[in-house]
Design a protein around this motif. Structure first.
Motif, PDB file in Angstrom:
ATOM      1  N   LEU A 179       0.843  -1.192   0.000  1.00  0.00           N
ATOM      2  CA  LEU A 179       0.000   0.000   0.000  1.00  0.00           C
ATOM      3  C   LEU A 179       0.876   1.238   0.000  1.00  0.00           C
ATOM      4  CD1 LEU A 179      -2.872  -0.745   2.559  1.00  0.00           C
ATOM      5  CD2 LEU A 179      -3.095  -0.382   0.106  1.00  0.00           C
ATOM      6  N   THR A 210     -10.783   9.645  -1.303  1.00  0.00           N
ATOM      7  CA  THR A 210     -10.627   8.265  -0.840  1.00  0.00           C
ATOM      8  C   THR A 210      -9.147   7.934  -0.703  1.00  0.00           C
ATOM      9  OG1 THR A 210     -10.575   7.329  -3.063  1.00  0.00           O
ATOM     10  CG2 THR A 210     -12.739   7.487  -2.007  1.00  0.00           C
ATOM     11  N   HIS A 211      -8.852   6.949   0.142  1.00  0.00           N
ATOM     12  CA  HIS A 211      -7.527   6.340   0.174  1.00  0.00           C
ATOM     13  C   HIS A 211      -7.677   4.906   0.661  1.00  0.00           C
ATOM     14  CE1 HIS A 211      -7.824   7.795   4.403  1.00  0.00           C
ATOM     15  NE2 HIS A 211      -7.198   6.658   4.657  1.00  0.00           N
ATOM     16  N   ASP A 212      -6.728   4.069   0.290  1.00  0.00           N
ATOM     17  CA  ASP A 212      -6.775   2.647   0.642  1.00  0.00           C
ATOM     18  C   ASP A 212      -6.148   2.407   2.008  1.00  0.00           C
ATOM     19  OD1 ASP A 212      -8.020   1.941  -1.651  1.00  0.00           O
ATOM     20  OD2 ASP A 212      -6.242   1.188  -2.680  1.00  0.00           O
ATOM     21  N   GLU A 213      -6.776   1.526   2.780  1.00  0.00           N
ATOM     22  CA  GLU A 213      -6.219   1.056   4.039  1.00  0.00           C
ATOM     23  C   GLU A 213      -6.345  -0.459   4.086  1.00  0.00           C
ATOM     24  OE1 GLU A 213      -7.527   2.910   7.603  1.00  0.00           O
ATOM     25  OE2 GLU A 213      -7.282   4.947   6.835  1.00  0.00           O
ATOM     26  N   HIS A 222      -8.350  -4.616   0.285  1.00  0.00           N
ATOM     27  CA  HIS A 222      -8.096  -3.311   0.873  1.00  0.00           C
ATOM     28  C   HIS A 222      -9.384  -2.499   0.855  1.00  0.00           C
ATOM     29  CE1 HIS A 222      -3.671  -3.858  -0.524  1.00  0.00           C
ATOM     30  NE2 HIS A 222      -3.937  -4.540   0.562  1.00  0.00           N
ATOM     31  N   THR A 223      -9.548  -1.654   1.858  1.00  0.00           N
ATOM     32  CA  THR A 223     -10.766  -0.864   1.985  1.00  0.00           C
ATOM     33  C   THR A 223     -10.505   0.571   1.550  1.00  0.00           C
ATOM     34  OG1 THR A 223     -11.626  -2.210   3.793  1.00  0.00           O
ATOM     35  CG2 THR A 223     -12.474   0.022   3.608  1.00  0.00           C
ATOM     36  N   GLU A 224     -11.399   1.127   0.751  1.00  0.00           N
ATOM     37  CA  GLU A 224     -11.327   2.530   0.385  1.00  0.00           C
ATOM     38  C   GLU A 224     -12.042   3.347   1.451  1.00  0.00           C
ATOM     39  OE1 GLU A 224     -12.717   3.673  -3.417  1.00  0.00           O
ATOM     40  OE2 GLU A 224     -10.789   3.285  -4.393  1.00  0.00           O
TER      41      GLU A 224
END
Length: 237
Positions: A179, A210-213, A222-224
């Protein structure tokens, strides 16, 4: 110490089943508990130092070294269940064959130029290593961390019981989860009509839609995380 759960000792979970063909057997994938599963142990060493030269400024520095033993891992075996029908089984059985280590340094500070204004910030660096977890990414993901974490914030006491605060967070690259790093800007406006009542409006991720975690290692995608607006009422009694 972390005591084993009942599932880690007794569970038998069918993860997936695949039908056979005219030339191959059906396939079943399982995760099995282990009645001899032991407690995991963490030996932790921590040290810290605080410098408070005056009532305007405070600085904290800390370091830690955690050594994990008897870490949960899997041993995979294959066999044919005679059935009927005869089925080819991939079974991953829990054991305590792995170990891990995390170590890091953290620093934080607060500066109060005046009674109605406070600045704060912090930075942390952590490194993790694991043994015998490379083939078990769901478990090794517990030790995947960003390269760096930091934040800077400001808080203002406004007239007539109003407050306004902003914080900018920086999250470094997470190599284990593949990530990239990201920035997150939060802001909040608070009104306190009475000491026990608080009304607030806020926004999270103001700078980026948005960003990925990462969540639960690679067990889930991965969750946006999206921009979020909120309103809150708190009554303390």
């Amino acid at each position: 110490a972390r005591a084993p759960s009942r599932g880690e000792e007794e569970a038998l979970i069918r993860v997936a089943s695949y039908p056979g063909t005219s030339t191959t057997l059906p396939v079943r994938v399982e995760i099995k508990g282990n009645e001899n599963f032991d407690a995991e142990f963490n030996n932790a060493l921590e040290a810290g130092w605080r410098w408070w030269p005056n009532h305007h400024f405070q600085f904290d520095l800390s370091a830690y070294d955690f050594i994990y033993q008897n870490v949960r891992s899997f041993e995979t075996t294959t066999f044919i269940d005679p059935g009927p029908p005869a089925t080819y089984v991939y079974r991953s059985t829990l054991n305590n064959a792995a170990s891990a280590q995390t170590r890091g340094v953290e620093a934080s500070w607060k500066y109060r130029p005046s009674d109605g204004w406070e600045l704060n910030g912090g930075v942390s660096r952590q490194a993790a290593s694991t043994n015998d977890l490379s083939t078990n990414p769901v478990v090794s993901a517990d030790y995947w961390t960003p390269d760096w974490l930091w934040h800077v914030g400001s808080w203002w006491q406004l007239p007539h019981e109003w407050e306004f605060s902003t914080t900018l967070y920086g999250v470094g690259r997470n190599p284990g989860a593949n990530l990239p790093g990201y920035l997150r800007l939060d802001a909040q406006l608070v009104y306190r009509p009475r000491p026990d009542v608080e009304l607030s409006l806020g926004v999270q991720n103001l700078n980026d839609p948005t960003h990925d975690e990462m969540i639960l290692g690679n067990a889930l995608p991965h969750t946006e995380v999206k921009r979020d607006f909120y309103a809150r009422v708190q009554w303390r009694f």
